[in-house]
Design a protein around this motif. Sequence first.
Motif, PDB file in Angstrom:
ATOM      1  N   LEU A 300      -3.633  47.406  31.468  1.00 48.67           N
ATOM      2  CA  LEU A 300      -3.252  47.527  32.878  1.00 48.67           C
ATOM      3  C   LEU A 300      -1.874  48.175  33.014  1.00 48.67           C
ATOM      4  CD1 LEU A 300      -4.442  44.081  34.328  1.00 48.67           C
ATOM      5  CD2 LEU A 300      -5.507  46.326  34.631  1.00 48.67           C
ATOM      6  N   ALA A 301      -0.942  47.769  32.156  1.00 49.47           N
ATOM      7  CA  ALA A 301       0.399  48.346  32.201  1.00 49.47           C
ATOM      8  C   ALA A 301       0.375  49.824  31.828  1.00 49.47           C
ATOM      9  CB  ALA A 301       1.336  47.582  31.264  1.00 49.47           C
ATOM     10  N   GLY A 302      -0.457  50.195  30.849  1.00 48.93           N
ATOM     11  CA  GLY A 302      -0.597  51.600  30.475  1.00 48.93           C
ATOM     12  C   GLY A 302      -1.152  52.439  31.612  1.00 48.93           C
ATOM     13  N   LEU A 303      -2.136  51.904  32.329  1.00 47.07           N
ATOM     14  CA  LEU A 303      -2.694  52.604  33.488  1.00 47.07           C
ATOM     15  C   LEU A 303      -1.636  52.763  34.581  1.00 47.07           C
ATOM     16  CD1 LEU A 303      -6.206  50.898  33.696  1.00 47.07           C
ATOM     17  CD2 LEU A 303      -5.749  53.299  33.146  1.00 47.07           C
ATOM     18  N   ALA A 304      -0.849  51.699  34.805  1.00 47.78           N
ATOM     19  CA  ALA A 304       0.199  51.758  35.828  1.00 47.78           C
ATOM     20  C   ALA A 304       1.244  52.818  35.478  1.00 47.78           C
ATOM     21  CB  ALA A 304       0.853  50.393  35.982  1.00 47.78           C
ATOM     22  N   ALA A 305       1.688  52.845  34.216  1.00 47.21           N
ATOM     23  CA  ALA A 305       2.674  53.839  33.789  1.00 47.21           C
ATOM     24  C   ALA A 305       2.114  55.250  33.879  1.00 47.21           C
ATOM     25  CB  ALA A 305       3.135  53.542  32.364  1.00 47.21           C
ATOM     26  N   ALA A 306       0.835  55.413  33.527  1.00 46.17           N
ATOM     27  CA  ALA A 306       0.209  56.731  33.597  1.00 46.17           C
ATOM     28  C   ALA A 306       0.140  57.238  35.030  1.00 46.17           C
ATOM     29  CB  ALA A 306      -1.195  56.673  32.990  1.00 46.17           C
ATOM     30  N   ARG A 307      -0.107  56.334  35.978  1.00 44.49           N
ATOM     31  CA  ARG A 307      -0.120  56.734  37.390  1.00 44.49           C
ATOM     32  C   ARG A 307       1.280  57.152  37.851  1.00 44.49           C
ATOM     33  NH1 ARG A 307      -4.292  56.187  40.704  1.00 44.49           N
ATOM     34  NH2 ARG A 307      -2.873  56.126  42.495  1.00 44.49           N
ATOM     35  N   VAL A 308       2.292  56.410  37.421  1.00 42.51           N
ATOM     36  CA  VAL A 308       3.669  56.735  37.804  1.00 42.51           C
ATOM     37  C   VAL A 308       4.063  58.118  37.295  1.00 42.51           C
ATOM     38  CG1 VAL A 308       6.090  56.100  37.452  1.00 42.51           C
ATOM     39  CG2 VAL A 308       4.412  54.325  37.974  1.00 42.51           C
ATOM     40  N   TYR A 309       3.635  58.456  36.076  1.00 45.27           N
ATOM     41  CA  TYR A 309       4.019  59.723  35.450  1.00 45.27           C
ATOM     42  C   TYR A 309       2.946  60.812  35.579  1.00 45.27           C
ATOM     43  CZ  TYR A 309       8.165  57.684  33.283  1.00 45.27           C
ATOM     44  OH  TYR A 309       9.403  57.108  33.061  1.00 45.27           O
ATOM     45  N   SER A 310       1.864  60.543  36.324  1.00 49.00           N
ATOM     46  CA  SER A 310       0.777  61.519  36.529  1.00 49.00           C
ATOM     47  C   SER A 310       0.141  61.957  35.216  1.00 49.00           C
ATOM     48  CB  SER A 310       1.289  62.744  37.306  1.00 49.00           C
ATOM     49  OG  SER A 310       1.795  62.365  38.561  1.00 49.00           O
ATOM     50  N   PHE A 311      -0.129  60.975  34.349  1.00 47.51           N
ATOM     51  CA  PHE A 311      -0.799  61.235  33.083  1.00 47.51           C
ATOM     52  C   PHE A 311      -2.291  60.950  33.198  1.00 47.51           C
ATOM     53  CE2 PHE A 311       3.331  60.132  30.637  1.00 47.51           C
ATOM     54  CZ  PHE A 311       3.733  61.454  30.686  1.00 47.51           C
ATOM     55  N   GLY A 312      -3.043  61.474  32.229  1.00 42.68           N
ATOM     56  CA  GLY A 312      -4.468  61.214  32.155  1.00 42.68           C
ATOM     57  C   GLY A 312      -4.808  60.080  31.210  1.00 42.68           C
ATOM     58  N   PRO A 313      -6.103  59.921  30.859  1.00 42.86           N
ATOM     59  CA  PRO A 313      -6.547  58.776  30.049  1.00 42.86           C
ATOM     60  C   PRO A 313      -5.925  58.690  28.656  1.00 42.86           C
ATOM     61  CG  PRO A 313      -8.408  59.798  31.149  1.00 42.86           C
ATOM     62  CD  PRO A 313      -7.241  60.710  31.380  1.00 42.86           C
ATOM     63  N   GLN A 314      -5.771  59.854  27.963  1.00 44.15           N
ATOM     64  CA  GLN A 314      -5.247  59.779  26.593  1.00 44.15           C
ATOM     65  C   GLN A 314      -3.794  59.306  26.540  1.00 44.15           C
ATOM     66  OE1 GLN A 314      -6.871  60.172  23.433  1.00 44.15           O
ATOM     67  NE2 GLN A 314      -4.944  59.122  23.029  1.00 44.15           N
ATOM     68  N   PRO A 315      -2.888  59.869  27.366  1.00 44.06           N
ATOM     69  CA  PRO A 315      -1.524  59.312  27.377  1.00 44.06           C
ATOM     70  C   PRO A 315      -1.493  57.855  27.814  1.00 44.06           C
ATOM     71  CG  PRO A 315      -1.531  61.496  28.364  1.00 44.06           C
ATOM     72  CD  PRO A 315      -2.969  61.112  28.165  1.00 44.06           C
ATOM     73  N   ALA A 316      -2.366  57.480  28.765  1.00 47.22           N
ATOM     74  CA  ALA A 316      -2.417  56.074  29.192  1.00 47.22           C
ATOM     75  C   ALA A 316      -2.805  55.179  28.022  1.00 47.22           C
ATOM     76  CB  ALA A 316      -3.412  55.899  30.336  1.00 47.22           C
ATOM     77  N   ALA A 317      -3.778  55.629  27.217  1.00 49.09           N
ATOM     78  CA  ALA A 317      -4.197  54.855  26.039  1.00 49.09           C
ATOM     79  C   ALA A 317      -3.081  54.785  25.005  1.00 49.09           C
ATOM     80  CB  ALA A 317      -5.449  55.479  25.423  1.00 49.09           C
ATOM     81  N   ASN A 318      -2.335  55.887  24.846  1.00 46.97           N
ATOM     82  CA  ASN A 318      -1.219  55.880  23.893  1.00 46.97           C
ATOM     83  C   ASN A 318      -0.135  54.894  24.312  1.00 46.97           C
ATOM     84  OD1 ASN A 318      -2.481  57.842  22.400  1.00 46.97           O
ATOM     85  ND2 ASN A 318      -1.211  59.528  23.119  1.00 46.97           N
TER      86      ASN A 318
END
Length: 393
Positions: A300-318
């Motif tokens: 959940l935190a990875g998804l939240a950070a990815a939304r803040v930085y406009s990242f896709g699924p792979q950066p969110a997973a990283n």
Amino acid sequence: MGGAFLAAAVLARVGSRIGLPTIPLFILAGILLGPHTPGVVLLSDPHDMEMLSALGLVLLLFYLGLEFHLDDLKAGGRRMAIAGGAYLALNVGAGLGFGFALGWGTSEALVLAGVLGISSSAIVTKVLVDTGRLGNPETKPILGIIVVEDIFLALYLAALQPILSGADSLSSAVLDAGKAFGFLLLLALAARFGTRIVGRLFATRDDELLVISFLGAAVFVAGVSEWFGVADAIGAFMVGLMLGSTASGERIRTLVHPLRDAFGAIFFFAFGLSIDPGDLPMVLWPVLAAVALTLAMNVLAGLAAARVYSFGPQPAANISTTLLARGEFALILATMAAAAGLDERLSPFIAGYVLLLAVLGPLAASRSPWLARVLPGRLLPERQETKTPELVG
């Protein structure tokens, strides 16, 4: 000490042949050669390696600071604070709720909030280095979250210490928190405005003098930080942050590599020495539940950070998998809890929880594309793929 280096090296070489990350293998070497398992015992008292272990942590965080440029910090401060705040709210909040659900006591719940809520800066740094992701776009928010965690950590420890020690003076607790925050502010101002002066002080063509200078500065500031109630790791990080922006920054990054790798291995080995496998069965189910909860909160935190930085699924997973491991801070809390006479199940629980995530974290980070495939793309602003470099070492 020689046996510790050799044991860590042998297990790491064997593990690299089958694709295992080095961190859990260094820890395993400490467990197998420590006082709590049968067979050869290199050290009967894990505290004998305490100073070397602390040096490993300092060098890992110093290197992290070298890689985290001041321009990145200034440009992304707002987003960094949002991503770090979201990570802490999810993980610390879940840890506090989990602690109360166990019913071990209020003080125990407050300790568990920190144990479940704070990532291991040392393991995160090592994972980024081992996976070759230091140059990836999502590494900046990962490092930003660690900075926010370390700031929170200083204030959390300052508030928790009087509670565990039974202090009834609110003024002393406020004084400790103020002292820690004041020193953090001083370090931040030095990093922001003192880089030019620091660069002149460290300017030398002699590699020997440069090594002695940056090593002395990192260790000294780390020690002073701890005296002010700030984690030694954040002090070393701030020194790296200052030196990384100087003309000598690139040479320092090259010179610190062998020191970082050698003493970083000792840090994880010493961690393994402190673990008694015989205590783990009594807390097996709470440990497994806590690990599952941490996995969920990190996603959940990875998804939240990815939304803040406009990242896709792979950066969110990283982001989710890199920040998964727990380590040195949890062990500090275990020591504090034992000294305060809290529930006897707390120490083995923390050891089992940290050990399991220290193994799962690097493994999950190296296989983050599996998680990226199942993350809900509709929750992210775009489907951006980031190439993951091959594992190094």
